[in-house]
Write a protein that holds these residues in place. Structure first.
Motif, PDB file in Angstrom:
ATOM      1  N   PRO A   1      32.078  -4.049 -48.842  1.00  0.00           N
ATOM      2  CA  PRO A   1      31.611  -2.751 -49.358  1.00  0.00           C
ATOM      3  C   PRO A   1      31.382  -2.733 -50.865  1.00  0.00           C
ATOM      4  N   ASP A   2      31.994  -3.649 -51.599  1.00  0.00           N
ATOM      5  CA  ASP A   2      31.760  -3.629 -53.051  1.00  0.00           C
ATOM      6  C   ASP A   2      30.423  -4.246 -53.450  1.00  0.00           C
ATOM      7  N   GLY A   3      29.684  -4.763 -52.476  1.00  0.00           N
ATOM      8  CA  GLY A   3      28.355  -5.278 -52.762  1.00  0.00           C
ATOM      9  C   GLY A   3      28.341  -6.631 -53.449  1.00  0.00           C
ATOM     10  N   LYS A   4      29.478  -7.287 -53.495  1.00  0.00           N
ATOM     11  CA  LYS A   4      29.549  -8.594 -54.164  1.00  0.00           C
ATOM     12  C   LYS A   4      29.765  -9.705 -53.136  1.00  0.00           C
ATOM     13  N   ILE A   5      29.268 -10.874 -53.470  1.00  0.00           N
ATOM     14  CA  ILE A   5      29.446 -12.015 -52.574  1.00  0.00           C
ATOM     15  C   ILE A   5      30.894 -12.508 -52.692  1.00  0.00           C
ATOM     16  N   PRO A   6      31.590 -12.676 -51.574  1.00  0.00           N
ATOM     17  CA  PRO A   6      32.991 -13.126 -51.612  1.00  0.00           C
ATOM     18  C   PRO A   6      33.087 -14.634 -51.797  1.00  0.00           C
ATOM     19  N   PHE A   7      32.835 -15.059 -53.028  1.00  0.00           N
ATOM     20  CA  PHE A   7      32.813 -16.501 -53.311  1.00  0.00           C
ATOM     21  C   PHE A   7      34.200 -17.129 -53.223  1.00  0.00           C
ATOM     22  N   GLN A   8      34.231 -18.349 -52.726  1.00  0.00           N
ATOM     23  CA  GLN A   8      35.383 -19.203 -52.980  1.00  0.00           C
ATOM     24  C   GLN A   8      35.362 -19.565 -54.465  1.00  0.00           C
ATOM     25  N   PRO A   9      36.509 -19.898 -55.050  1.00  0.00           N
ATOM     26  CA  PRO A   9      36.531 -20.140 -56.516  1.00  0.00           C
ATOM     27  C   PRO A   9      35.530 -21.184 -56.990  1.00  0.00           C
ATOM     28  N   ALA A  10      35.429 -22.300 -56.286  1.00  0.00           N
ATOM     29  CA  ALA A  10      34.518 -23.355 -56.751  1.00  0.00           C
ATOM     30  C   ALA A  10      33.065 -22.886 -56.688  1.00  0.00           C
ATOM     31  N   GLU A  11      32.727 -22.122 -55.668  1.00  0.00           N
ATOM     32  CA  GLU A  11      31.359 -21.628 -55.558  1.00  0.00           C
ATOM     33  C   GLU A  11      31.087 -20.581 -56.634  1.00  0.00           C
TER      34      GLU A  11
ATOM     35  N   TRP B   1       3.620  -6.752 -43.369  1.00  0.00           N
ATOM     36  CA  TRP B   1       4.861  -6.076 -43.759  1.00  0.00           C
ATOM     37  C   TRP B   1       5.199  -6.393 -45.215  1.00  0.00           C
ATOM     38  N   ASN B   2       6.052  -5.538 -45.770  1.00  0.00           N
ATOM     39  CA  ASN B   2       6.619  -5.799 -47.084  1.00  0.00           C
ATOM     40  C   ASN B   2       8.107  -5.524 -47.059  1.00  0.00           C
ATOM     41  N   GLY B   3       8.848  -6.375 -47.716  1.00  0.00           N
ATOM     42  CA  GLY B   3      10.255  -6.109 -47.969  1.00  0.00           C
ATOM     43  C   GLY B   3      10.420  -5.677 -49.406  1.00  0.00           C
ATOM     44  N   PRO B   4      11.631  -5.363 -49.797  1.00  0.00           N
ATOM     45  CA  PRO B   4      11.868  -5.047 -51.203  1.00  0.00           C
ATOM     46  C   PRO B   4      11.829  -6.328 -52.030  1.00  0.00           C
ATOM     47  N   ALA B   5      11.599  -6.198 -53.325  1.00  0.00           N
ATOM     48  CA  ALA B   5      11.662  -7.352 -54.221  1.00  0.00           C
ATOM     49  C   ALA B   5      13.064  -7.384 -54.832  1.00  0.00           C
ATOM     50  N   VAL B   6      13.924  -8.197 -54.289  1.00  0.00           N
ATOM     51  CA  VAL B   6      15.314  -8.269 -54.740  1.00  0.00           C
ATOM     52  C   VAL B   6      15.419  -9.361 -55.803  1.00  0.00           C
ATOM     53  N   THR B   7      15.680  -8.947 -57.024  1.00  0.00           N
ATOM     54  CA  THR B   7      15.779  -9.931 -58.102  1.00  0.00           C
ATOM     55  C   THR B   7      17.217 -10.405 -58.314  1.00  0.00           C
ATOM     56  N   ASP B   8      18.182  -9.560 -57.955  1.00  0.00           N
ATOM     57  CA  ASP B   8      19.599  -9.954 -58.059  1.00  0.00           C
ATOM     58  C   ASP B   8      20.307  -9.399 -56.827  1.00  0.00           C
ATOM     59  N   VAL B   9      20.717 -10.299 -55.947  1.00  0.00           N
ATOM     60  CA  VAL B   9      21.221  -9.854 -54.648  1.00  0.00           C
ATOM     61  C   VAL B   9      22.518  -9.054 -54.784  1.00  0.00           C
ATOM     62  N   GLN B  10      23.213  -9.236 -55.914  1.00  0.00           N
ATOM     63  CA  GLN B  10      24.483  -8.514 -56.092  1.00  0.00           C
ATOM     64  C   GLN B  10      24.330  -7.246 -56.934  1.00  0.00           C
ATOM     65  N   ALA B  11      23.119  -6.914 -57.334  1.00  0.00           N
ATOM     66  CA  ALA B  11      22.934  -5.730 -58.165  1.00  0.00           C
ATOM     67  C   ALA B  11      23.233  -4.467 -57.355  1.00  0.00           C
ATOM     68  N   PRO B  12      23.871  -3.488 -57.999  1.00  0.00           N
ATOM     69  CA  PRO B  12      24.112  -2.231 -57.279  1.00  0.00           C
ATOM     70  C   PRO B  12      22.808  -1.482 -57.057  1.00  0.00           C
ATOM     71  N   GLY B  13      22.795  -0.625 -56.058  1.00  0.00           N
ATOM     72  CA  GLY B  13      21.617   0.183 -55.802  1.00  0.00           C
ATOM     73  C   GLY B  13      21.450   1.252 -56.865  1.00  0.00           C
ATOM     74  N   ARG B  14      20.255   1.790 -56.926  1.00  0.00           N
ATOM     75  CA  ARG B  14      20.003   2.823 -57.927  1.00  0.00           C
ATOM     76  C   ARG B  14      20.651   4.136 -57.504  1.00  0.00           C
ATOM     77  N   GLY B  15      21.164   4.855 -58.478  1.00  0.00           N
ATOM     78  CA  GLY B  15      21.697   6.187 -58.227  1.00  0.00           C
ATOM     79  C   GLY B  15      22.868   6.212 -57.260  1.00  0.00           C
ATOM     80  N   GLY B  16      23.649   5.171 -57.298  1.00  0.00           N
ATOM     81  CA  GLY B  16      24.826   5.139 -56.440  1.00  0.00           C
ATOM     82  C   GLY B  16      24.549   4.710 -55.018  1.00  0.00           C
ATOM     83  N   ALA B  17      23.287   4.426 -54.713  1.00  0.00           N
ATOM     84  CA  ALA B  17      22.953   3.955 -53.365  1.00  0.00           C
ATOM     85  C   ALA B  17      23.506   2.539 -53.171  1.00  0.00           C
ATOM     86  N   PRO B  18      23.695   2.139 -51.924  1.00  0.00           N
ATOM     87  CA  PRO B  18      24.176   0.773 -51.702  1.00  0.00           C
ATOM     88  C   PRO B  18      23.171  -0.240 -52.239  1.00  0.00           C
TER      89      PRO B  18
END
Lengths: 267, 302
Positions: B98-108, B74-91
């Motif tokens: 839904p905003d595609g960002k990690i909900p960090f606590q402030p210290a993290e 099998w192959n998965g995608p090569a994700v270089t930045d987990v928070q990067a938006p998808g291409r062409g408006g894709a997720p």
């Protein structure tokens, strides 16, 4: 065979009688091969002898497969060489000097001290547990050492052409209840043990995995390397299965710990 | 990628190249039909052949015990930045929130900012570390799945690393034990394999660009078979000390259908050297990698 068992018992000294008996049990069929009295193991889900589980080699082959005295970081051992008799490796005369130099400079030269893949057969007895998985097409050997795994192909394919590996190219077959693995395509970067016993890129290994009791098996490796040795030789190593209820293959992430040490913050 | 040595070159030439640049036919492990399979174009970075028609068709095969048989390559995608938006408006990779960002606590959030800006030299694969969960499944290079009734095993080409998922409902190992691959325990929920992973180490990232993973995180992965050649993998990360809410990624795993070029054998993964001759860290000096000094390990090179 008895001779080997007695040597083992003599070497173990203070170990419990139970361990001695288990060791004798493990070694006993090695001489008889698949002959009379061979243990009849349970079958795995692939229909072959069940080799699955977490195993570990017994004894000191990881220190030296050849009979030798103790040294710094190396246990005394009567060796694992069961053929030829005498416990010594059949080195070509000119090859012994290199082995001796390896031994003398082992702290720098042993690639296991640099966290490299250890090669075969060393991976099987270097002192770390390994877990075996079986399917009809593969046997997988996953070692706790440096997350190294071997894929043993059972699909009657030939060795790969023109490529070499630290851990070689493993093609296996079942002979009755014994898994026989032919391993070639080695480089010359690995050793057999900590004591500097070595091989060239002409190494050819034939391994045999034979269950000998509920939680034991005998592992043999017949080794040819015409660049280094005058004849083939065989090592025999008893292996035991971890039976702790929560046994896991954990991790020895050599490179990470090495960096921790070098940083001055070992943990 | 980054590793520079002969074995790595072999892995690229024989593994990636053969697997993904050639027309596809046959498949790695299952009893696939042989012969004149539909031809498709391979190719693509670190990954699956785009548009390569699969030999298998229909639903995921089943094991004798009735569970989905996901064995094979099998192959998965090569994700270089987990928070990067998808291409062409894709997720992007993160589908919740839904905003595609990690909900960090402030210290993290502060820790990750520091890591991204200054600690590039800590990128785990530079050091030949195992990639860890969940990143394992969205890295360059393929992997093989092997199953037996009580294990789901993932054999990666990268770092020759193996991930063993026990399916026997055993308890996790003690909390003070930390592993690069964590401690993974799985169970079947219908046709979905659910894997819970704890006991992570503290040297792993979610991606290549500094999104460090807290060792306290609890990861729940859902392997959802879509068809014989497709698995949807959803991974939910929960850690109240680092995140204000759980967050979930979704990636697609695609079967790598390939034979060796002479047709003599199915695809095989090659040996992946890394420590052996690794020179990656030579590229990271104080001015390039940030304010941290590179830890030099004596005799690391041949």
């Amino acid at each position: 065979m008895l001779d080997m068992t007695h040597r083992l018992i003599a070497r173990m000294g203070g170990f419990t009688a139970v361990a001695v008996l288990l060791a004798a049990q493990a070694l006993a069929p090695a001489a008889s091969g698949q002959g009379r009295g061979a243990y009849a193991p349970a079958k795995g889900w692939d229909g072959h002898a069940d080799l699955t589980g977490i195993w570990e080699a017994f004894g000191a082959p990881g220190d030296s497969i050849e009979a030798r005295n103790a040294a710094w970081g190396i246990r005394a051992t009567l060796g694992s060489v069961t053929d030829p008799p005498g416990g010594l490796l059949p080195y070509k005369p000119e090859a012994i000097a290199k082995r001796n130099a390896n031994f003398k400079n082992r702290a720098q030269l042993d690639s296991a001290n640099k966290c490299y893949m250890p090669g075969v057969p060393r991976l099987m007895y270097m002192g770390y547990p390994f877990q075996i998985f079986q399917s009809s097409k593969f046997v997988i050997v996953a070692s706790e050492y440096m997350h190294t795994y071997r894929t043993i192909y059972l699909d009657n394919t030939k060795h790969l052409p023109d490529v070499d590996f630290y851990d070689g190219d493993s093609r296996g077959r079942w002979e009755g209840d014994t898994l026989v693995v032919d391993v070639t395509n080695f480089n010359d970067q690995t050793w057999f043990d900590k004591a500097g016993n070595y091989h060239s890129d002409a190494l050819h290994v034939v391994e045999r995995f034979s269950r000998t009791s509920a939680d034991a098996m005998t592992y043999t490796a017949t080794i040819e390397d015409p660049k280094v040795f005058t004849r083939a030789f065989t090592i025999t190593v008893p292996m035991f299965r971890h039976t702790e209820p929560n046994a896991r293959l954990l991790e020895y992430e050599c490179q990470s710990y090495r960096e921790d040490e070098a940083s001055g913050n070992p943990r | 990628m980054r590793m520079r040595n002969g074995i790595f070159v072999a892995a690229v030439a024989l593994g990636v190249g053969i697997a993904f640049l050639l027309p596809t036919s046959g498949n790695g492990q299952d009893a696939a039909p042989k012969g004149d399979a539909p031809k498709g174009k391979g190719g693509g970075k670190g990954g699956f052949g785009k548009g390569g028609p699969a030999v298998l068709a229909g639903p995921m095969p089943r094991l004798p015990d009735g569970h989905p048989d996901m064995q094979g390559y099998w192959n998965g995608p090569a994700v270089t930045d987990v928070q990067a938006p998808g291409r062409g408006g894709a997720p992007g990779t993160i589908v919740d929130p839904p905003d595609g960002k990690i909900p960090f606590q402030p210290a993290e959030a502060a820790r990750i900012k520091e890591t991204r800006e200054h600690d590039a030299v800590d990128e785990p694969t530079l050091h030949c570390f195992e990639t860890g969960v969940p990143k394992n499944m969205w890295i360059q290079f393929g992997f093989q799945i092997l199953q037996d009734p009580t294990h789901f095993i993932v054999l990666h080409e990268i770092m020759h690393q193996v991930r063993i998922i026990n399916l026997d409902n055993r308890p996790h190992i003690p909390a003070n034990i930390h592993l690069f691959q964590g401690d993974s325990i799985g169970h079947w929920d219908g046709d979905t394999l659910i894997v819970e992973t704890s006991n992570h180490g503290d040297k792993n990232w979610y991606d290549d660009t500094g999104t460090a993973k807290p060792q306290t995180v609890h990861v729940v992965e859902r392997f959802i078979p879509v068809d014989a050649n497709t698995i949807t993998l959803e991974s939910t990360m929960t850690d109240p000390t680092a995140y204000t809410q759980p967050w979930t990624t979704r990636v697609t795993l695609r079967r790598a259908n390939a034979k060796m070029p002479d047709g003599s054998r199915d695809y095989e993964q090659m040996e992946f050297g890394c420590v052996e001759g690794n020179a990656d860290l030579d590229h990271y000096t104080e001015d390039k990698g940030g304010k941290k000094k590179v830890v030099r390990v004596p005799q690391a090179k041949q």
